[in-house]
Design an enzyme around this catalytic site. Structure first.
Site, short mmCIF file in Angstrom:
data_model
loop_
_atom_site.label_atom_id
_atom_site.label_comp_id
_atom_site.label_asym_id
_atom_site.label_seq_id
_atom_site.Cartn_x
_atom_site.Cartn_y
_atom_site.Cartn_z
N GLU A 161 1.12 -1.59 0.27
CA GLU A 161 0.25 -0.08 -0.21
C GLU A 161 0.94 1.03 -0.05
O GLU A 161 1.68 1.25 1.32
CB GLU A 161 -0.91 -0.42 1.34
CG GLU A 161 -1.58 -0.80 1.49
CD GLU A 161 -2.74 -0.64 2.33
OE1 GLU A 161 -2.47 -0.49 3.94
OE2 GLU A 161 -3.34 -1.18 2.81
N GLN A 214 -4.29 16.71 -7.50
CA GLN A 214 -3.65 16.53 -8.56
C GLN A 214 -1.83 15.67 -8.54
O GLN A 214 -1.48 15.55 -7.12
CB GLN A 214 -2.36 18.45 -8.81
CG GLN A 214 -2.21 17.87 -10.08
CD GLN A 214 -1.83 19.69 -9.86
OE1 GLN A 214 -2.68 20.91 -10.26
NE2 GLN A 214 -0.46 20.07 -11.00
N ASN A 233 1.20 14.61 -10.27
CA ASN A 233 2.69 14.77 -10.68
C ASN A 233 3.24 14.22 -10.93
O ASN A 233 4.26 13.21 -9.85
CB ASN A 233 3.32 16.16 -10.79
CG ASN A 233 2.12 17.00 -10.68
OD1 ASN A 233 0.98 17.37 -10.94
ND2 ASN A 233 2.66 18.17 -9.52
N TYR A 247 4.25 12.98 -7.26
CA TYR A 247 3.83 14.08 -6.35
C TYR A 247 2.51 13.98 -6.74
O TYR A 247 1.18 14.30 -7.24
CB TYR A 247 4.02 15.02 -6.51
CG TYR A 247 5.93 15.76 -7.35
CD1 TYR A 247 6.30 16.01 -6.08
CD2 TYR A 247 6.05 15.58 -8.25
CE1 TYR A 247 7.66 16.23 -6.60
CE2 TYR A 247 7.80 15.73 -8.66
CZ TYR A 247 8.59 16.30 -7.82
OH TYR A 247 9.64 16.40 -7.40
N HIS A 257 11.40 23.76 -3.81
CA HIS A 257 10.78 23.79 -4.09
C HIS A 257 9.43 24.18 -2.79
O HIS A 257 9.00 23.06 -2.40
CB HIS A 257 9.42 23.59 -5.15
CG HIS A 257 10.83 23.18 -6.35
ND1 HIS A 257 10.78 22.32 -7.40
CD2 HIS A 257 11.40 23.97 -6.92
CE1 HIS A 257 11.69 22.83 -8.75
NE2 HIS A 257 12.15 24.56 -8.44
N LYS A 301 2.86 17.82 0.02
CA LYS A 301 2.90 16.81 -1.30
C LYS A 301 2.87 15.34 -0.34
O LYS A 301 3.42 15.30 1.02
CB LYS A 301 4.38 17.22 -1.49
CG LYS A 301 4.97 18.24 -2.26
CD LYS A 301 5.41 19.11 -2.26
CE LYS A 301 5.86 20.30 -3.32
NZ LYS A 301 7.17 20.78 -4.05
N ARG A 345 16.75 19.35 -8.55
CA ARG A 345 15.68 19.52 -8.69
C ARG A 345 15.37 20.02 -7.18
O ARG A 345 14.96 19.70 -6.29
CB ARG A 345 14.20 18.87 -9.01
CG ARG A 345 14.30 18.20 -10.57
CD ARG A 345 13.39 17.34 -11.63
NE ARG A 345 12.97 17.12 -12.64
CZ ARG A 345 12.65 17.08 -13.50
NH1 ARG A 345 11.96 18.50 -13.74
NH2 ARG A 345 13.48 16.94 -14.99
#
Length: 193
Positions: free
Chosen positions: A28, A47, A49, A132, A62, A72, A59
């Protein structure tokens, strides 16, 4: 599923219970009820991503301004990455501190990043894919970008060569510059219990 709070308030690492058999394994990846019980904060996905990166791609860091804010749930679904979260919440007892986790597709480990905490990663493999699951949809103009190579943060990317980084991230402000510009959220406004 084991959910453990990191030393940054409201930030968690989630390790699923893998069930292996001759075909492979099952686990899970996320349980909203268990996550909410551990965090004390509802997490409603709005959402999903994905980003795919070649080895040594960097990266981040953020986050999203509050409002709208964005939590997130981050998982590496292919390859491996060094994942770093940074507390960007002014007034937090851990402001400016970071935590490092290695996320890989084999373990299924995930990190829950609450509102106001910054996130970034270094791809450790070619074709690394990160997922994400986020609590709000993208709202143009609300992203907070912090230079992942900010010397005051001193993040341990441990990259054996200069990382591949976007112009946007390379030109992003340092944490000190973001504080002076009023870009960072207050700890008491972030989505923590």
């Amino acid at each position: 599923m084991h959910i453990e709070e990191l030393t940054l308030p409201g930030t968690y690492v989630i390790t699923p219970a893998l069930i292996p058999d001759a075909r492979g394994s099952f686990y899970e990846a996320m349980r909203g009820d268990l996550l909410e019980k551990a965090t004390g904060v509802p997490f409603r996905p709005r959402q999903i991503n994905y980003s795919v990166s070649r080895r040594h791609t960097l990266r981040g860091i953020h986050s999203v301004r509050i409002p709208p804010g964005q939590a997130k749930y981050v998982t590496c679904v292919r390859g491996a990455l060094r994942d770093i979260v940074v507390d960007l919440r002014i007034g937090s007892p851990t402001f400016g501190e970071h935590r490092v986790n290695v996320l890989d597709a084999d373990s299924g480990r995930s990190v829950y990043v609450p509102e106001g905490v910054g996130h970034g990663f270094l791809a450790l493999t070619d074709d690394a894919c990160i997922c994400y699951v986020v609590s709000s949809t993208h709202v143009p103009g609300t992203q907070i970008d912090i230079n992942p190579l900010d010397p005051d943060l001193g993040l341990p990317w441990d990259c054996p060569e200069p990382p591949l980084i976007s112009d946007k991230d390379a030109k992003a402000p340092t944490v000190a510059e973001a504080v002076r510009a009023g870009l960072l959220p207050r700890f008491d406004k972030a989505g923590t219990p």
